[in-house]
Each structure stands twice: as C-alpha cells, then as structure tokens.
Enzyme design. Structure first.
Site, PDB file in Angstrom:
ATOM      1  CD  GLU A  95      -4.685   0.643  -4.832  1.00  0.00           C
ATOM      2  OE1 GLU A  95      -5.047  -0.185  -3.985  1.00  0.00           O
ATOM      3  OE2 GLU A  95      -4.986   1.828  -4.778  1.00  0.00           O
ATOM      4  N   GLY A 149       0.810  -1.224   0.000  1.00  0.00           N
ATOM      5  CA  GLY A 149       0.000   0.000   0.000  1.00  0.00           C
ATOM      6  C   GLY A 149       0.834   1.261   0.000  1.00  0.00           C
ATOM      7  CB  ILE A 150      -0.370   4.610  -0.460  1.00  0.00           C
ATOM      8  CG1 ILE A 150       0.179   5.717  -1.305  1.00  0.00           C
ATOM      9  CG2 ILE A 150      -1.350   5.109   0.547  1.00  0.00           C
ATOM     10  CD1 ILE A 150      -0.844   6.256  -2.316  1.00  0.00           C
ATOM     11  N   GLY A 151       2.310   4.832   1.643  1.00  0.00           N
ATOM     12  CA  GLY A 151       2.761   5.359   2.942  1.00  0.00           C
ATOM     13  C   GLY A 151       4.107   4.789   3.363  1.00  0.00           C
ATOM     14  CB  ALA A 152       6.443   5.988   5.994  1.00  0.00           C
TER      15      ALA A 152
END
Ligand code: COA
Length: 436
Positions: free
Chosen positions: A238, A215-218
């Site tokens: 995705e 997923g998205i993020g650190a």
C-alpha cells in the site's frame, strides 16, 4: 483547446480557488504527502464564508487547523485515519472517525457512500500532453478525481511525476494555483536493538522470491533493514517508504518472481524522504495504482510468497490485534492492515504469511513500562485484525504462529514471546482465564 490555454484560464490565487468551496460541501483531501497545504491554509483562512464544510481524508500530515475546536461551526472532520493533528478532535468528540478498509475507500466513493463535492490535491506540472501527475498518491485520490464536482489543484514543481494511475488532465481541473516547495519528509524511524532483533525474526520467515507489503511505523522499517541478503524480492505494498528504496538499492528487490506486475515496485501511495521522491520521479520501475487494486485482497492473493508486515499497539491472549485505538481513543486507522492480512490468507500459491511485528513492551509518558501482549484488550479498544484472521505475531523474543492454534495454545505461544518481566503475571491471568 490547447491545454496551455486551459492552464492559463484555470490559473488563479489560492484565495480565489477556495471560493469554489460552498457551505455544506464534502471536501476530500488527497492522501498524505499529496495534501495541498497552501490551498488548505487558504480554505481555513476563508472559514468565515463556510458553514458545515465536511473534510475527509485518510493519512494527514498537515497542520489540521480545520479540526481545531474554534473552527467546528465551519468544518466537520470526518476522516478515515487519525493522526497527530486530528486525534484530539476525534477523541474530544468535535471531529468524527469513519472506520473503512483502505481498499474500500475508492469503491465507496464510486458507489456514492462517500460524496465528493470538492477534491483538493497537489500535482506535478503538466506533461507535453497536458496531464498532471498526482505523484505520491493514487490510492483513493484518483477515484475522488473521477467523481468530484470540483477539482482544485496545487501545481507544485517539486511533486514527482509517477507512472501508473496518477494522471489528471488540465481540462478536468477547475482551478489551479502554482507552488514550489519541498514535499514533506517523513523521518526514518530510529532502529534500536529491539527493533533490529524483531527484524531478524521476521527475516527468518521471509524466503527469497517473496513479495512484500511493508506497513507504517518503526518496526516494519526495521524488518526491511534486515532483508539486505535476500534475493529476488518483490514489492506490492500500500505504501512505498524510504526503507523500501534503501532495500531496493542493495539489489535485494528485483520483482522477478512476482505473480503480477513483474519487475515493478507497486504501491498506492508514497511517503518518505527526498531521495524517495526523486527516485520515483518518471521512474518506469515504479507503478502507483489505486487502493481498490493494490489493497484488494483478491489482487494481493495473486502475488508469489506474499508476506505482509504490519505493526500494532496491543495483542490479547486470543490473538486479537489492536492497531488503531488506545482504549477508547482513536490513534490511527486500519489503513491496509486487514486488506493485506486477508489477501495473504487467500494467496493462490498457499505460501502467504501475514506478520504483525511489535516490541513486546512500550513505555508510557508517565515512565511506566507496559506489555503489549495482554490477557484482555483495553476497555473500549477496537479489534483491528480479528483472531480469525491473525497469522504470525513477532516480538524481540520470537515468533508466535496463531493459525490453527486453540485459544489456550495461542495464549501460551504469546506469553512465550512477551517480555520476561511480564510472563509471570500473564501466566497467572492465563490460569485464571482458562481455569487451569
Ligand atoms: N497502550 C498505550 N500506549 C501505547 C500502546 C499501548 N498498548 N502501544 C503503543 N503505545 C504508545 C507508544 O508508547 C507511543 O507513544 P509516544 O508517541 O508517546 O511515544 C505511541 O503509542 C505509538 O506507538 P508506536 O509503537 O511507536 O507506534 P508506531 O509509530 O510504530 O506505529 C501503529 C504503530 C500500530 C500505530 C501503526 O503501525 C498503525 O497505525 N497501524 C495501523 C495501520 C496499518 O497497519 N496500516 C497498514 C499499512 S500502511
């Protein structure tokens, strides 16, 4: 007609191209890095000629000038993901947010729930057969291209040509402009000690031969960095990020055990740094497909040992996961988080794991440290992943498995992985809530 002739006929300036947008039109921007910024700037500059043009997009990393309050009589924002340039408009009420799972955006375009009068997209130069690649975005962009009444494109010679469902023929394009600029780069997040520890906990849940969604993020990026010693990993995600490329280069990813699309790095959009954009260019190992394939839970379920790794903003005692709102404010969007959590739960091999990975605390702008594990979600916050769907929650203090656990068991497991500074307070709230 020869496509080179068609190309010349369609070639124009940005100022001329945006004249095809009419008042009242629904304009869709291609996702994320495929947003054509020169055309968008020209559209905003031409605003006096528009009234009520609706702008829709998912992730936007552009300037978002159309969403400024002074432009509200010209443009209506109606997006599926909030970002830096659009949050203010949504949260102040002059822009709108439409909740929608990413895998349903192309389906809703096809059904007419989302009208596409105009698609604006950045593409690669045409190949020898006259096809341009939408490069870093297939997701909903390709369906929008199929349904749009008008397609305006920016042919950027730095847009990679990516294999999969990314091709638009010159004959389908209404107007095109030529540009040459480097694609926006997303800086790799800083991975500190906390993120590295979270990454290690997650790595302990990931077996060799697993297929991953990142997923998205650190935090998701920190997890990837801890997987270098794994073998035969696959990617069905995705988003394809720079972290995935770094891992691929170590040899940990070969896709050999994937249930579908064996050997391929499968994604629906690509967002990262220049190395990543160079890597995906004409690379047959990369397969970009629309979100109604990549993010469809029934497709996700066909993968082997599917593991999804996503982040969130808050988790309550019940295991309700808030990932896209902070209180009543829209912060981001659901994207594919729930698509993957559900697809993993439906895994045909019964071996899927859906991980929500977070630092146990965050520090607010006023310097106050708060716990992300809370008794109750903030007033007005929206649940992104429900308590019925949630699987694993991971912080730097360990792993809390939610499936099959009662409400009290969930709360206790979550308090155990909360930051020690907050455990007493959380325990008191637990006793109060459950009449212990
Ligand atoms: N209360 C108030 N503020 C909070 C908070 C909370 N519980 N949790 C985080 N914040 C603040 C942080 O302090 C930070 O503020 P800053 O920008 O001033 O530093 C900001 O919110 C972002 O938090 P952070 O944890 O750094 O976010 P991130 O960049 O790692 O992204 C999500 C995390 C959850 C926003 C992101 O993963 C997301 O949008 N997820 C939903 C979509 C998704 O998962 N899609 C699937 C795959 S693409």
């Amino acid at each position: 007609m020869n496509f080179r002739k068609m190309y010349k006929e369609r070639l124009t300036t940005a100022e001329e191209a945006v004249k095809l947008i009419k008042s009242g039109d629904n304009v869709i921007f291609a996702n994320a890095v495929a947003e054509p910024s020169v055309l968008v700037d020209a559209m905003v500059a031409n605003k006096k000629n528009y009234k009520d043009v609706t702008i829709s997009h998912c992730v936007s990393i552009g300037k978002g000038e159309y969403a400024l309050p002074e432009n509200k009589e010209h443009f209506n924002l109606r997006c599926w993901f909030a970002g830096v340039s659009t949050r203010e408009a949504i949260n102040q009420g002059y822009g709108d947010f439409v909740p929608m799972f990413l895998h349903q955006i192309p389906l809703n375009i096809r059904k007419g729930i989302i009208d596409v009068d105009v698609l604006m997209v950045m593409v690669s130069p045409p190949d020898e057969n006259g096809y341009c690649s939408t490069g870093v975005s297939s997701d909903y962009t390709m369906e929008a291209a199929r349904q749009a009444k008008v397609i305006l494109v920016e042919v950027n010679d730095q847009m990679p040509y990516v294999c999969g469902d990314t091709l638009i023929h010159i004959s389908e394009i209404d107007k095109l402009i030529e540009t040459s600029y480097q694609l926006p780069e997303i800086k790799c997040p800083v991975i500190g000690a906390v993120e590295a520890t979270i990454g290690k906990h997650c790595a302990s849940l990931i077996e060799d031969g697993s297929t991953l969604q990142i997923g998205i993020g650190a935090v998701p990026d920190a997890v990837v960095a801890q997987l270098k010693d794994k073998k035969n990993l696959g990617i069905h995600s995705e988003m394809i990020s720079s972290g995935i490329l770094d891992l691929y280069k170590t040899g940990a990813i070969d896709g050999s055990e994937k249930g579908i699309d064996k050997g391929k790095l499968v994604g629906s959009f690509i967002m990262g740094n220049k190395n990543l954009y160079d890597f995906v260019n004409h690379n047959p190992d990369v397969l970009l497909k629309p979100a109604d394939y990549v993010n469809h839970p029934m497709v996700i379920a066909q993968n082997t040992k599917m593991v999804s790794i996503n982040a969130c903003l808050q988790v309550d005692f019940l295991g309700q996961v808030v990932s896209d709102t902070i209180g009543t404010n829209q912060f981001s969007g659901v994207g594919g988080q729930v698509d993957f959590v559900r697809g993993v739960a439906m895994s045909l091999d019964g071996l899927g794991k859906a991980i929500i990975a977070i630092a146990s605390t965050t520090t607010l702008k006023n310097g106050k440290m708060i716990s992300k594990i809370v008794p109750y979600i903030d007033h007005g916050a929206a649940v992104t992943t429900s308590r019925h769907d949630v699987d694993y929650i991971v912080t730097e203090y360990g792993i809390a498995e939610m499936k099959g656990k009662s409400l009290k068991e969930r709360a206790r497991a979550l308090i155990n992985i909360a930051h020690p500074n907050f455990r007493n307070e959380l325990t008191k709230e637990y006793e109060k809530r459950f009449n212990i």
